[in-house]
Design a protein around this motif. Structure first.
Motif, PDB file in Angstrom:
ATOM      1  N   ASP A  90     -15.891 -12.295  10.141  1.00  0.00           N
ATOM      2  CA  ASP A  90     -14.554 -11.797   9.838  1.00  0.00           C
ATOM      3  C   ASP A  90     -14.619 -10.280   9.654  1.00  0.00           C
ATOM      4  O   ASP A  90     -15.596  -9.741   9.122  1.00  0.00           O
ATOM      5  N   ALA A  91     -13.572  -9.602  10.081  1.00  0.00           N
ATOM      6  CA  ALA A  91     -13.422  -8.157   9.863  1.00  0.00           C
ATOM      7  C   ALA A  91     -14.650  -7.367  10.320  1.00  0.00           C
ATOM      8  O   ALA A  91     -15.144  -6.482   9.621  1.00  0.00           O
ATOM      9  N   GLN A  92     -15.137  -7.659  11.517  1.00  0.00           N
ATOM     10  CA  GLN A  92     -16.352  -7.022  12.019  1.00  0.00           C
ATOM     11  C   GLN A  92     -16.069  -5.818  12.918  1.00  0.00           C
ATOM     12  O   GLN A  92     -16.883  -4.891  12.986  1.00  0.00           O
ATOM     13  N   PHE A  93     -14.901  -5.793  13.587  1.00  0.00           N
ATOM     14  CA  PHE A  93     -14.666  -4.792  14.630  1.00  0.00           C
ATOM     15  C   PHE A  93     -13.537  -3.826  14.260  1.00  0.00           C
ATOM     16  O   PHE A  93     -12.542  -4.218  13.651  1.00  0.00           O
ATOM     17  N   ASP A  94     -13.710  -2.581  14.680  1.00  0.00           N
ATOM     18  CA  ASP A  94     -12.699  -1.552  14.459  1.00  0.00           C
ATOM     19  C   ASP A  94     -11.594  -1.597  15.507  1.00  0.00           C
ATOM     20  O   ASP A  94     -10.475  -1.143  15.254  1.00  0.00           O
ATOM     21  N   LEU A  95     -11.922  -2.111  16.678  1.00  0.00           N
ATOM     22  CA  LEU A  95     -10.981  -2.136  17.799  1.00  0.00           C
ATOM     23  C   LEU A  95     -11.285  -3.358  18.650  1.00  0.00           C
ATOM     24  O   LEU A  95     -12.450  -3.612  18.982  1.00  0.00           O
ATOM     25  N   ARG A 133      -5.682 -15.704  17.538  1.00  0.00           N
ATOM     26  CA  ARG A 133      -6.059 -15.934  16.134  1.00  0.00           C
ATOM     27  C   ARG A 133      -7.487 -15.470  15.865  1.00  0.00           C
ATOM     28  O   ARG A 133      -7.780 -14.910  14.802  1.00  0.00           O
ATOM     29  N   GLU A 134      -8.382 -15.705  16.805  1.00  0.00           N
ATOM     30  CA  GLU A 134      -9.754 -15.239  16.657  1.00  0.00           C
ATOM     31  C   GLU A 134      -9.818 -13.713  16.671  1.00  0.00           C
ATOM     32  O   GLU A 134     -10.558 -13.102  15.906  1.00  0.00           O
ATOM     33  N   LEU A 135      -9.047 -13.099  17.539  1.00  0.00           N
ATOM     34  CA  LEU A 135      -8.944 -11.634  17.561  1.00  0.00           C
ATOM     35  C   LEU A 135      -8.558 -11.109  16.190  1.00  0.00           C
ATOM     36  O   LEU A 135      -9.167 -10.165  15.669  1.00  0.00           O
ATOM     37  N   THR A 191       4.154 -15.861  16.486  1.00  0.00           N
ATOM     38  CA  THR A 191       3.533 -17.104  16.019  1.00  0.00           C
ATOM     39  C   THR A 191       2.227 -16.817  15.298  1.00  0.00           C
ATOM     40  O   THR A 191       1.942 -17.384  14.238  1.00  0.00           O
ATOM     41  N   VAL A 192       1.416 -15.948  15.863  1.00  0.00           N
ATOM     42  CA  VAL A 192       0.114 -15.619  15.274  1.00  0.00           C
ATOM     43  C   VAL A 192       0.266 -14.701  14.061  1.00  0.00           C
ATOM     44  O   VAL A 192      -0.551 -14.726  13.143  1.00  0.00           O
ATOM     45  N   GLY A 193       1.313 -13.887  14.068  1.00  0.00           N
ATOM     46  CA  GLY A 193       1.541 -12.975  12.959  1.00  0.00           C
ATOM     47  C   GLY A 193       0.798 -11.656  13.081  1.00  0.00           C
ATOM     48  O   GLY A 193       0.396 -11.069  12.068  1.00  0.00           O
TER      49      GLY A 193
END
Length: 229
Positions: A113-118, A136-138, A200-202
């Motif tokens: 989780d929360a691994q990438f800046d972009l 959702r994974e993104l 939907t994904v938010g």
């Protein structure tokens, strides 16, 4: 016009070679430059980690790496043939130290989780029967305030428009390449469908817009503050 699915994975060697031979230099360069503009500024001191979903033959990560040599890019695809061609391209460009190619399903990312800046993706969404798990994974692997750039084809309203767009791509494309483009247009989403998926994904603080006569874009600039700009 109803959506017509195409194969999720282009995994034959012939398809990978045909795709890589198509001249996307202009659109790829435009995408890479926008991705850089949406990412952390060049003055940012922390390591910048980028995830490219559906990298294909890695042309876009190479363009980004050449412009931002301090960025680290994880580029994934579910096609082993695409990745094999991509590995040759990365080596030829001398970007092996910056670009890590991995055989990964964008719907089931093995990253924290929360691994990438972009997080970026060019032309993956139309390959997915249901893009929501990927989106959702993104969202999961992106840092709070992380940048987003997704771009893909727009599905035309009718078959006549599809034929007209295919006819405009030029004589440098052979019959197989023209068919690939035709099938991708028919498998694409409308702008309204993309907007509905984002809701939907938010995905917060994103712009969803038509960026050319054949493309839509989802964009969000990186921010050092959680929640984005």
């Amino acid at each position: 016009m109803e959506r017509t699915l195409e194969p999720e994975v282009m995994d034959t060697w012939a398809e990978a070679i045909a795709y890589d031979a198509m001249d996307f230099t202009a659109v790829n360069t435009d995408f890479a430059e926008l991705a850089i503009a949406l990412g952390p500024p060049d003055t940012w001191q922390d390591p910048v980690k980028v995830l490219d979903l559906g990298t294909g033959t890695a042309r876009i990560p190479i363009l980004i790496a050449q412009r931002r040599p301090q960025w680290q890019i994880v580029a994934i695809d579910l096609s082993e043939s695409m990745l094999k061609v991509g590995a040759s391209n990365v080596q030829a460009a001398g970007c092996q130290a910056q670009i890590l190619l991995e055989w990964v399903d964008a719907k089931q990312l093995p990253y924290n989780d929360a691994q990438f800046d972009l997080v970026i993706a060019n032309s993956i969404v139309h390959h997915l029967p249901d893009p929501l798990p990927c989106l959702r994974e993104l969202q999961r692997v992106l840092k709070p305030g992380g940048g987003i750039l997704l771009r893909d084809l727009l599905r035309p309203a009718d078959r006549e428009t599809v034929a007209a767009l295919v006819a405009r791509i030029g004589p440098e494309y052979d019959a197989h390449q023209a068919q690939l483009f035709h099938d991708s247009l028919c498998a694409a989403f409308t702008l309204a469908e993309v907007e509905a998926m984002v809701q939907t994904v938010g995905l917060a603080n994103v712009q969803v817009y038509q960026s050319s006569d054949r493309h839509w874009t989802i964009a969000r600039p990186w921010s050092p503050e959680p929640g984005g700009i």
